[in-house]
Design a protein around this motif. Structure first.
Motif, PDB file in Angstrom:
ATOM      1  N   ILE A  78       0.848  -1.199   0.000  1.00 59.48           N
ATOM      2  CA  ILE A  78       0.000   0.000   0.000  1.00 59.48           C
ATOM      3  C   ILE A  78       0.886   1.253   0.000  1.00 59.48           C
ATOM      4  N   ILE A  79       1.996   1.185   0.707  1.00 58.26           N
ATOM      5  CA  ILE A  79       2.935   2.316   0.705  1.00 58.26           C
ATOM      6  C   ILE A  79       3.462   2.548  -0.709  1.00 58.26           C
ATOM      7  N   GLU A  80       3.826   1.471  -1.376  1.00 58.44           N
ATOM      8  CA  GLU A  80       4.311   1.590  -2.754  1.00 58.44           C
ATOM      9  C   GLU A  80       3.221   2.132  -3.676  1.00 58.44           C
ATOM     10  N   TYR A  81       1.995   1.612  -3.520  1.00 58.16           N
ATOM     11  CA  TYR A  81       0.877   2.068  -4.349  1.00 58.16           C
ATOM     12  C   TYR A  81       0.644   3.570  -4.188  1.00 58.16           C
ATOM     13  N   LEU A  82       0.699   4.058  -2.948  1.00 53.11           N
ATOM     14  CA  LEU A  82       0.398   5.467  -2.681  1.00 53.11           C
ATOM     15  C   LEU A  82       1.567   6.406  -2.960  1.00 53.11           C
ATOM     16  N   SER A  83       2.766   5.881  -3.067  1.00 59.08           N
ATOM     17  CA  SER A  83       3.959   6.735  -3.125  1.00 59.08           C
ATOM     18  C   SER A  83       3.911   7.796  -4.228  1.00 59.08           C
ATOM     19  N   ASP A  84       3.375   7.474  -5.387  1.00 59.08           N
ATOM     20  CA  ASP A  84       3.330   8.475  -6.460  1.00 59.08           C
ATOM     21  C   ASP A  84       2.001   9.221  -6.514  1.00 59.08           C
ATOM     22  N   LYS A  85       1.148   8.982  -5.529  1.00 62.06           N
ATOM     23  CA  LYS A  85      -0.166   9.633  -5.495  1.00 62.06           C
ATOM     24  C   LYS A  85      -0.256  10.692  -4.406  1.00 62.06           C
ATOM     25  N   LEU A  86       0.833  10.911  -3.712  1.00 66.28           N
ATOM     26  CA  LEU A  86       0.857  11.880  -2.621  1.00 66.28           C
ATOM     27  C   LEU A  86       1.373  13.227  -3.095  1.00 66.28           C
ATOM     28  N   ALA A  87       0.860  14.281  -2.481  1.00 63.42           N
ATOM     29  CA  ALA A  87       1.301  15.634  -2.781  1.00 63.42           C
ATOM     30  C   ALA A  87       2.405  16.086  -1.827  1.00 63.42           C
ATOM     31  N   GLY A  88       2.832  15.211  -0.958  1.00 62.11           N
ATOM     32  CA  GLY A  88       3.882  15.508   0.006  1.00 62.11           C
ATOM     33  C   GLY A  88       4.185  14.259   0.799  1.00 62.11           C
ATOM     34  N   LEU A  89       5.122  14.356   1.706  1.00 68.58           N
ATOM     35  CA  LEU A  89       5.486  13.211   2.531  1.00 68.58           C
ATOM     36  C   LEU A  89       4.414  12.927   3.575  1.00 68.58           C
ATOM     37  N   PRO A  90       4.179  11.650   3.882  1.00 69.18           N
ATOM     38  CA  PRO A  90       3.249  11.326   4.975  1.00 69.18           C
ATOM     39  C   PRO A  90       3.797  11.858   6.294  1.00 69.18           C
ATOM     40  N   GLU A  91       2.898  12.176   7.198  1.00 70.01           N
ATOM     41  CA  GLU A  91       3.288  12.619   8.546  1.00 70.01           C
ATOM     42  C   GLU A  91       2.726  11.619   9.538  1.00 70.01           C
ATOM     43  N   ARG A  92       3.604  10.924  10.260  1.00 67.25           N
ATOM     44  CA  ARG A  92       3.140   9.962  11.254  1.00 67.25           C
ATOM     45  C   ARG A  92       3.580  10.420  12.634  1.00 67.25           C
ATOM     46  N   THR A  93       2.647  10.376  13.561  1.00 66.35           N
ATOM     47  CA  THR A  93       2.908  10.733  14.949  1.00 66.35           C
ATOM     48  C   THR A  93       2.479   9.574  15.816  1.00 66.35           C
ATOM     49  N   ASN A  94       3.401   9.074  16.652  1.00 67.61           N
ATOM     50  CA  ASN A  94       3.050   8.078  17.645  1.00 67.61           C
ATOM     51  C   ASN A  94       2.790   8.796  18.959  1.00 67.61           C
ATOM     52  N   LEU A  95       1.739   8.400  19.628  1.00 71.71           N
ATOM     53  CA  LEU A  95       1.292   9.079  20.829  1.00 71.71           C
ATOM     54  C   LEU A  95       1.441   8.188  22.051  1.00 71.71           C
ATOM     55  N   THR A  96       1.689   8.794  23.189  1.00 72.42           N
ATOM     56  CA  THR A  96       1.715   8.092  24.468  1.00 72.42           C
ATOM     57  C   THR A  96       0.490   8.508  25.259  1.00 72.42           C
ATOM     58  N   LYS A  97      -0.316   7.533  25.650  1.00 71.37           N
ATOM     59  CA  LYS A  97      -1.535   7.811  26.405  1.00 71.37           C
ATOM     60  C   LYS A  97      -1.169   8.192  27.841  1.00 71.37           C
ATOM     61  N   LEU A  98      -1.665   9.337  28.271  1.00 69.28           N
ATOM     62  CA  LEU A  98      -1.383   9.812  29.624  1.00 69.28           C
ATOM     63  C   LEU A  98      -2.490   9.463  30.604  1.00 69.28           C
ATOM     64  N   CYS A  99      -3.720   9.436  30.143  1.00 70.47           N
ATOM     65  CA  CYS A  99      -4.829   9.049  31.016  1.00 70.47           C
ATOM     66  C   CYS A  99      -6.015   8.626  30.178  1.00 70.47           C
TER      67      CYS A  99
END
Length: 99
Positions: A78-99
């Motif tokens: 899916i990453i390969e499929y989408l790679s030429d269909k994006l208008a910019g780099l993906p942004e991924r954020t991993n979160l830590t649950k506090l409560c």
């Protein structure tokens, strides 16, 4: 010691002319992910102000479960499929649950 759950938000900005082709493929990706043993949830959203901006929100039970998902061959495809269909780099954020 038990591993903490992994919460992740991934933002993509699709090229507008690819939107209609990409959405069904992305929905299939989300459904496959929801069926993975370590997936608590995977949701897919479209920005209300810009159709080309889409967001994945997910939770996996552990870092190990997330790594299995992230390195699976179909996830890489899916990453390969989408790679030429994006208008910019993906942004991924991993979160830590506090409560």
């Amino acid at each position: 010691m038990a591993q903490q759950a992994v919460h992740s938000i991934t933002r993509l900005n699709l090229q507008a002319h690819w939107l209609q082709d990409a959405i069904p493929v992305i929905k299939e990706f989300v459904q496959q992910t929801q069926n993975e043993p370590g997936c608590v949830y995977m949701n897919f959203y479209q920005d209300s102000d810009s159709d080309a901006n889409v967001v994945f929100v997910s939770e996996f039970r552990s870092e190990d479960d997330y790594k299995v998902h992230d390195t699976s061959p179909w996830h890489q495809s899916i990453i390969e499929y989408l790679s030429d269909k994006l208008a910019g780099l993906p942004e991924r954020t991993n979160l830590t649950k506090l409560c």
